[in-house]
Write a protein that holds these residues in place. Structure first.
Motif, PDB file in Angstrom:
ATOM      1  N   THR A 142       0.826  -1.217   0.000  1.00  0.00           N
ATOM      2  CA  THR A 142       0.000   0.000   0.000  1.00  0.00           C
ATOM      3  C   THR A 142       0.862   1.270   0.000  1.00  0.00           C
ATOM      4  O   THR A 142       0.448   2.313  -0.506  1.00  0.00           O
ATOM      5  CB  THR A 142      -0.941   0.020   1.214  1.00  0.00           C
ATOM      6  OG1 THR A 142      -0.164  -0.180   2.386  1.00  0.00           O
ATOM      7  CG2 THR A 142      -2.001  -1.052   1.116  1.00  0.00           C
TER       8      THR A 142
ATOM      9  N   ALA B 201       0.537   4.494  -2.267  1.00  0.00           N
ATOM     10  CA  ALA B 201       0.496   5.863  -1.724  1.00  0.00           C
ATOM     11  C   ALA B 201       1.532   6.746  -2.418  1.00  0.00           C
ATOM     12  O   ALA B 201       1.254   7.912  -2.734  1.00  0.00           O
ATOM     13  CB  ALA B 201       0.744   5.836  -0.224  1.00  0.00           C
TER      14      ALA B 201
ATOM     15  N   LEU C 208      -8.005   2.448  -3.107  1.00  0.00           N
ATOM     16  CA  LEU C 208      -7.068   3.117  -2.194  1.00  0.00           C
ATOM     17  C   LEU C 208      -6.423   4.325  -2.881  1.00  0.00           C
ATOM     18  O   LEU C 208      -6.348   5.418  -2.289  1.00  0.00           O
ATOM     19  CB  LEU C 208      -5.980   2.115  -1.760  1.00  0.00           C
ATOM     20  CG  LEU C 208      -4.844   2.679  -0.913  1.00  0.00           C
ATOM     21  CD1 LEU C 208      -5.370   3.196   0.414  1.00  0.00           C
ATOM     22  CD2 LEU C 208      -3.769   1.622  -0.679  1.00  0.00           C
TER      23      LEU C 208
ATOM     24  N   LEU D  39      -6.846   8.113  -1.551  1.00  0.00           N
ATOM     25  CA  LEU D  39      -5.682   8.907  -1.139  1.00  0.00           C
ATOM     26  C   LEU D  39      -5.633  10.238  -1.882  1.00  0.00           C
ATOM     27  O   LEU D  39      -5.294  11.276  -1.304  1.00  0.00           O
ATOM     28  CB  LEU D  39      -4.388   8.117  -1.398  1.00  0.00           C
ATOM     29  CG  LEU D  39      -4.150   6.915  -0.476  1.00  0.00           C
ATOM     30  CD1 LEU D  39      -2.944   6.107  -0.941  1.00  0.00           C
ATOM     31  CD2 LEU D  39      -3.946   7.365   0.965  1.00  0.00           C
TER      32      LEU D  39
ATOM     33  N   HIS E 125       3.375   9.773   3.017  1.00  0.00           N
ATOM     34  CA  HIS E 125       2.618   8.661   2.436  1.00  0.00           C
ATOM     35  C   HIS E 125       2.004   7.778   3.528  1.00  0.00           C
ATOM     36  O   HIS E 125       0.845   7.371   3.437  1.00  0.00           O
ATOM     37  CB  HIS E 125       3.519   7.837   1.510  1.00  0.00           C
ATOM     38  CG  HIS E 125       4.054   8.630   0.360  1.00  0.00           C
ATOM     39  ND1 HIS E 125       3.296   9.574  -0.293  1.00  0.00           N
ATOM     40  CD2 HIS E 125       5.269   8.651  -0.252  1.00  0.00           C
ATOM     41  CE1 HIS E 125       4.025  10.130  -1.247  1.00  0.00           C
ATOM     42  NE2 HIS E 125       5.213   9.594  -1.237  1.00  0.00           N
ATOM     43  N   ARG E 126       2.776   7.482   4.549  1.00  0.00           N
ATOM     44  CA  ARG E 126       2.236   6.665   5.650  1.00  0.00           C
ATOM     45  C   ARG E 126       1.115   7.421   6.362  1.00  0.00           C
ATOM     46  O   ARG E 126       0.135   6.831   6.801  1.00  0.00           O
ATOM     47  CB  ARG E 126       3.347   6.306   6.637  1.00  0.00           C
ATOM     48  CG  ARG E 126       4.294   5.254   6.113  1.00  0.00           C
ATOM     49  CD  ARG E 126       5.370   4.905   7.146  1.00  0.00           C
ATOM     50  NE  ARG E 126       6.450   4.141   6.538  1.00  0.00           N
ATOM     51  CZ  ARG E 126       6.400   2.839   6.293  1.00  0.00           C
ATOM     52  NH1 ARG E 126       5.313   2.151   6.635  1.00  0.00           N
ATOM     53  NH2 ARG E 126       7.413   2.227   5.723  1.00  0.00           N
TER      54      ARG E 126
ATOM     55  N   LEU F  28      -1.969   7.176   4.336  1.00  0.00           N
ATOM     56  CA  LEU F  28      -2.549   5.832   4.483  1.00  0.00           C
ATOM     57  C   LEU F  28      -3.270   5.709   5.828  1.00  0.00           C
ATOM     58  O   LEU F  28      -4.365   5.135   5.914  1.00  0.00           O
ATOM     59  CB  LEU F  28      -1.447   4.768   4.386  1.00  0.00           C
ATOM     60  CG  LEU F  28      -0.907   4.478   2.978  1.00  0.00           C
ATOM     61  CD1 LEU F  28       0.323   3.576   3.053  1.00  0.00           C
ATOM     62  CD2 LEU F  28      -1.982   3.816   2.111  1.00  0.00           C
TER      63      LEU F  28
ATOM     64  N   ARG G 273      -6.493   7.509   5.639  1.00  0.00           N
ATOM     65  CA  ARG G 273      -7.482   6.747   4.857  1.00  0.00           C
ATOM     66  C   ARG G 273      -8.076   5.637   5.718  1.00  0.00           C
ATOM     67  O   ARG G 273      -9.281   5.388   5.656  1.00  0.00           O
ATOM     68  CB  ARG G 273      -6.804   6.174   3.614  1.00  0.00           C
ATOM     69  CG  ARG G 273      -7.775   5.768   2.540  1.00  0.00           C
ATOM     70  CD  ARG G 273      -8.012   4.289   2.580  1.00  0.00           C
ATOM     71  NE  ARG G 273      -8.770   3.831   1.415  1.00  0.00           N
ATOM     72  CZ  ARG G 273      -9.007   2.568   1.165  1.00  0.00           C
ATOM     73  NH1 ARG G 273      -8.551   1.644   1.987  1.00  0.00           N
ATOM     74  NH2 ARG G 273      -9.694   2.218   0.107  1.00  0.00           N
TER      75      ARG G 273
END
Lengths: 253, 222
Positions: A24, A28, A56, A60, B200-201, B204, B207
């Protein structure tokens, strides 16, 4: 229109059933436009072939788009400074003196000070070890106490002599620099070989008073280096300390 | 980034009247020029000039810090400390954008507050129930759309408050304030890769937290 999975990289794990095993973070990075090279291909294949990764990716992007439009928090306080606060924040006393040294205009101080201190230290070491200046080694010969000829030569070549700072004693005993301990009175120096004219050598072989004076004039070469080094070291250290103290005072105030 | 709140903030901001029009530097941007003149006056000892700067930027800095430090009281303290720090260190201003200089000071103050918060945990996120967190609503906005916008902002703010401070700081600086990776790396003192990873983390994590509310975000798109 062909199914997205048909475009998927066969090497990529694009099986929709295996979404839980998909990277993931890679998706991202792809959504953020930061995937490149092989990562970009893999991420594109994941998004194209896996509905979970595609969802996803879409989410995002929606979140990233919504963040700048978040409601603006309203302040509940006025942050303008009162005269009292300003007075307490202004540096006073020694902090006021040190304040300019913390500014960018004094940014040169640390490197310049370090350089000066390093040069000063090197100069002090050079002067302390009595290494030859200007390519002369006559001073070393004069200290041997065994070769009167070389001692006399040292005395007769004052311009090139490089003795230890502050002390120049030869076996003739007459070449001591003015202002330094006399070998005849200083108990430390009395242990040295007696200052006797060598047999077969006439008075002309012994250093003349003029020679002594000239030999004494050779000494300032080293004190000049010594003093300059000391000044450089002190000035450099002062610059660095002022800069550090200024910055420290600005931080702690 | 045209819909960035800071642009609307800048547009709303009423610039104080500055009589001095010294051509001190070749600055084209009138706001930057005004800021430099005010800062120069403040350096010469004018508290009013400094307070004019405070007036110009306190809304922006509070909005920035409040997103990074979810506790409103701590955010206020951080902003106050940032202005104190700016006043103390006016002479260390190296030129460039006064706004960026103040923002950096405020970000550092916010990060200091977060470190302090780790040591002394406080009541978590009381501001989420605070009515002062209002979305900007224009006269053309219909009630349904406004309600959705409000709710979306609320859940997003709650999710943002729930991720790690490092991720939150990076996301606020990148997505909300518009700093680039290199600037964030410089401000936070970490590598470029770490900044990207945090962003990015963090997204995530957002989300995951917003999974049940993603309809709010998709609604306006449709």
């Amino acid at each position: 229109m062909p199914h997205p999975a048909e475009h998927a990289d066969p090497l990529a794990p694009a099986d929709p059933a295996a979404h839980a095993t998909h990277d993931t973070l890679l998706v991202a990075a792809f959504a953020g436009g930061d995937a490149t090279g092989a990562e970009l291909e893999t991420a594109a294949a994941l998004v194209a072939g896996c509905p979970g990764c595609a969802a996803l990716h879409g989410d995002l992007r929606l979140i990233a788009a919504a963040l700048p439009a978040m409601p603006t928090p309203r302040r509940s306080r006025d942050f303008r400074l009162t005269a009292g606060q300003a007075a307490s924040l202004r540096p006073a006393g020694w902090r006021r003196f040190l304040a300019p040294f913390a500014g960018p205009r004094f940014a040169f101080a640390a490197p310049l000070g370090s350089g000066l201190a390093a040069l000063g230290l090197a100069g002090l070491l050079l002067a302390g070890t009595g290494l030859p200046l200007g390519g002369s080694t006559a001073g070393a010969g004069s200290e041997s106490g065994t070769d009167t000829a070389s001692g006399a030569a040292a005395a007769s070549m004052p311009a090139r002599a490089a003795p230890s700072p502050g002390l120049m004693v030869t076996t003739q005993g007459a070449t001591a620099a003015p202002g330094v301990p006399d070998a005849s009175t200083d108990p430390r120096l009395m242990a040295l070989p007696a200052a006797q004219p060598s047999a077969g050598k006439g008075p002309e072989d012994t250093a003349a008073p003029e020679d002594t004076a000239v030999a004494g004039a050779a000494v300032p070469g080293m004190p000049v280096l010594l003093l300059a080094s000391l000044a450089g070291l002190v000035a450099g250290a002062a610059l660095v300390l002022l800069r550090l103290a200024g910055r420290s005072a600005a931080r702690t105030h | 980034m045209l819909d960035s709140p800071r642009l609307t903030t800048a547009a709303r901001r009423a610039a104080p009247v500055v009589q001095d029009a010294r051509p001190s530097e070749a600055v084209e941007d009138p706001i930057q020029r005004r800021d430099l003149i005010l800062l120069e006056r403040a350096r010469d000892g004018s508290l009013d000039a400094f307070n004019d700067l405070v007036e110009c930027y306190q809304d922006h800095l509070f909005a920035l810090v409040a997103r990074m430090v979810p506790d409103r009281d701590q955010a206020s303290d951080a902003v106050q400390e940032a202005f104190f720090s700016a006043y103390r260190n006016m002479r260390s201003f190296r030129g460039g954008s006064v706004r960026s200089w103040l923002s950096r000071i405020a970000i550092n103050a916010a990060m200091d507050q977060q470190r302090l918060r780790k040591r002394r945990p406080s009541q978590p996120y009381p501001e989420l129930e605070d009515e002062s967190w209002q979305p900007p609503a224009g006269p053309e906005a219909d009630p349904e759309r406004t309600a959705m916008h409000t709710e979306r902002g609320r859940v997003l703010q709650a999710a943002l408050a729930a991720i790690t401070p490092d991720q939150r700081h990076a996301i606020v600086m990148f997505d909300v304030e518009g700093y680039d990776y290199a600037e964030i790396a410089e401000i936070t003192g970490v590598s470029l890769g770490t900044v990207k990873s945090r962003i990015h983390r963090g997204r995530l994590a957002l989300r995951d937290l917003l999974e049940g509310s993603m309809g709010l975000f998709r609604g306006e798109e449709g």
